[in-house]
Design an enzyme around this catalytic site. Structure first.
Site, PDB file in Angstrom:
ATOM      1  N   ASN A  91     -16.198   9.435  -6.647  1.00 16.39           N
ATOM      2  CA  ASN A  91     -16.022  10.854  -6.390  1.00 16.39           C
ATOM      3  C   ASN A  91     -15.725  11.566  -7.701  1.00 16.39           C
ATOM      4  OD1 ASN A  91     -16.291  10.879  -3.517  1.00 16.39           O
ATOM      5  ND2 ASN A  91     -14.277   9.916  -3.365  1.00 16.39           N
ATOM      6  N   GLU A  99      -9.303  12.303  -5.266  1.00 14.77           N
ATOM      7  CA  GLU A  99      -7.848  12.444  -5.182  1.00 14.77           C
ATOM      8  C   GLU A  99      -7.153  11.983  -6.456  1.00 14.77           C
ATOM      9  OE1 GLU A  99      -6.631  10.159  -1.825  1.00 14.77           O
ATOM     10  OE2 GLU A  99      -7.674  11.443  -0.389  1.00 14.77           O
ATOM     11  N   VAL A 100      -7.638  10.896  -7.015  1.00 16.17           N
ATOM     12  CA  VAL A 100      -6.957  10.313  -8.174  1.00 16.17           C
ATOM     13  C   VAL A 100      -7.799  10.582  -9.425  1.00 16.17           C
ATOM     14  CG1 VAL A 100      -6.016   8.214  -9.196  1.00 16.17           C
ATOM     15  CG2 VAL A 100      -5.975   8.505  -6.705  1.00 16.17           C
ATOM     16  N   HIS A 104     -12.876   5.953 -11.072  1.00 14.23           N
ATOM     17  CA  HIS A 104     -12.841   4.706 -10.312  1.00 14.23           C
ATOM     18  C   HIS A 104     -14.080   4.590  -9.444  1.00 14.23           C
ATOM     19  CE1 HIS A 104     -10.709   7.831  -8.004  1.00 14.23           C
ATOM     20  NE2 HIS A 104     -11.192   7.258  -6.905  1.00 14.23           N
ATOM     21  N   MET A 105     -14.434   3.369  -9.198  1.00 16.71           N
ATOM     22  CA  MET A 105     -15.540   3.052  -8.301  1.00 16.71           C
ATOM     23  C   MET A 105     -14.940   2.420  -7.051  1.00 16.71           C
ATOM     24  SD  MET A 105     -18.803   3.480  -8.582  1.00 16.71           S
ATOM     25  CE  MET A 105     -19.462   3.257 -10.234  1.00 16.71           C
TER      26      MET A 105
HETATM   27  P1  AMP Z   1     -10.666   9.159  -4.435  1.00 17.89           P
HETATM   28  O1  AMP Z   1     -10.588  10.102  -3.281  1.00 17.89           O
HETATM   29  O2  AMP Z   1     -12.070   8.770  -4.767  1.00 17.89           O
HETATM   30  O3  AMP Z   1      -9.879   9.673  -5.614  1.00 17.89           O
HETATM   31  O4  AMP Z   1     -10.007   7.825  -3.929  1.00 17.89           O
HETATM   32  C1  AMP Z   1      -8.701   7.449  -4.204  1.00 17.89           C
HETATM   33  C2  AMP Z   1      -8.447   6.146  -3.486  1.00 17.89           C
HETATM   34  O5  AMP Z   1      -7.283   5.559  -4.029  1.00 17.89           O
HETATM   35  C3  AMP Z   1      -8.196   6.304  -1.976  1.00 17.89           C
HETATM   36  O6  AMP Z   1      -9.124   5.475  -1.271  1.00 17.89           O
HETATM   37  C4  AMP Z   1      -6.757   5.816  -1.787  1.00 17.89           C
HETATM   38  O7  AMP Z   1      -6.570   5.118  -0.590  1.00 17.89           O
HETATM   39  C5  AMP Z   1      -6.573   4.916  -3.004  1.00 17.89           C
HETATM   40  N1  AMP Z   1      -5.202   4.773  -3.467  1.00 17.89           N
HETATM   41  C6  AMP Z   1      -4.304   5.765  -3.704  1.00 17.89           C
HETATM   42  N2  AMP Z   1      -3.143   5.256  -4.148  1.00 17.89           N
HETATM   43  C7  AMP Z   1      -3.313   3.906  -4.204  1.00 17.89           C
HETATM   44  C8  AMP Z   1      -2.483   2.811  -4.569  1.00 17.89           C
HETATM   45  N3  AMP Z   1      -1.214   2.995  -5.001  1.00 17.89           N
HETATM   46  N4  AMP Z   1      -2.980   1.557  -4.504  1.00 17.89           N
HETATM   47  C9  AMP Z   1      -4.257   1.357  -4.083  1.00 17.89           C
HETATM   48  N5  AMP Z   1      -5.102   2.333  -3.736  1.00 17.89           N
HETATM   49  C10 AMP Z   1      -4.634   3.600  -3.778  1.00 17.89           C
END
Ligand code: AMP
Length: 124
Positions: A91, A99-100, A104-105
């Site tokens: 994303n 979100e993060v 990341h993949m």
């Molecule tokens: P995105 O929306 O592509 O940024 O996905 C972020 C992903 O990170 C989501 O699928 C979350 O469930 C995952 N996530 C968030 N915090 C953690 C964590 N502490 N450990 C593992 N996965 C996480």
């Protein structure tokens, strides 16, 4: 967008937050998503500070990009997804719902995955 060194994945990389690691090498770290959407849901991140796909693609070295791509394939193979198949999702930015803010993949597999987008995505 400036890289936020306190994002969740940066903290996982530094060992400040716990994760269940699936793989790591010089270029990438893989860990299990803590809210898995399918049977096998693994997050693969580069070690370097990149916000998203575009940032990584434009700024990472060729060695980092190649190392990351290869790591994703290794993680898939080690989780027995090579023969059964898998999906990769990344994303980038607001419309994607990222979100993060550390590139990341999402590596998804272990079951039939259905359509790429579900009905919650409105038609154009
Ligand atoms: P995105 O929306 O592509 O940024 O996905 C972020 C992903 O990170 C989501 O699928 C979350 O469930 C995952 N996530 C968030 N915090 C953690 C964590 N502490 N450990 C593992 N996965 C996480």
């Amino acid at each position: 967008m400036a890289y936020d060194p306190n994002n969740v994945f940066a903290r996982i990389l530094r060992g400040e937050l716990k994760s269940v690691r699936a793989y790591e090498d010089n270029f990438a770290v893989a860990f299990y998503d803590n809210n898995p959407r399918v049977s096998v849901h693994i997050i693969v991140v580069p070690r370097g500070p990149y916000c998203s796909w575009s940032d990584f693609s434009m700024k990472a070295t060729d060695e980092e990009i190649a190392g990351f791509m290869r790591a994703v394939a290794i993680v898939a193979e080690r989780n027995n997804l090579e023969a059964s198949g898998y999906r990769l999702i990344t994303n980038h930015g607001a419309n994607s719902g990222q979100e993060v803010p550390h590139f990341h993949m999402h590596l998804l597999g272990g079951q039939r995955l259905g359509p790429i987008l579900d009905e919650s995505c409105p038609a154009p």
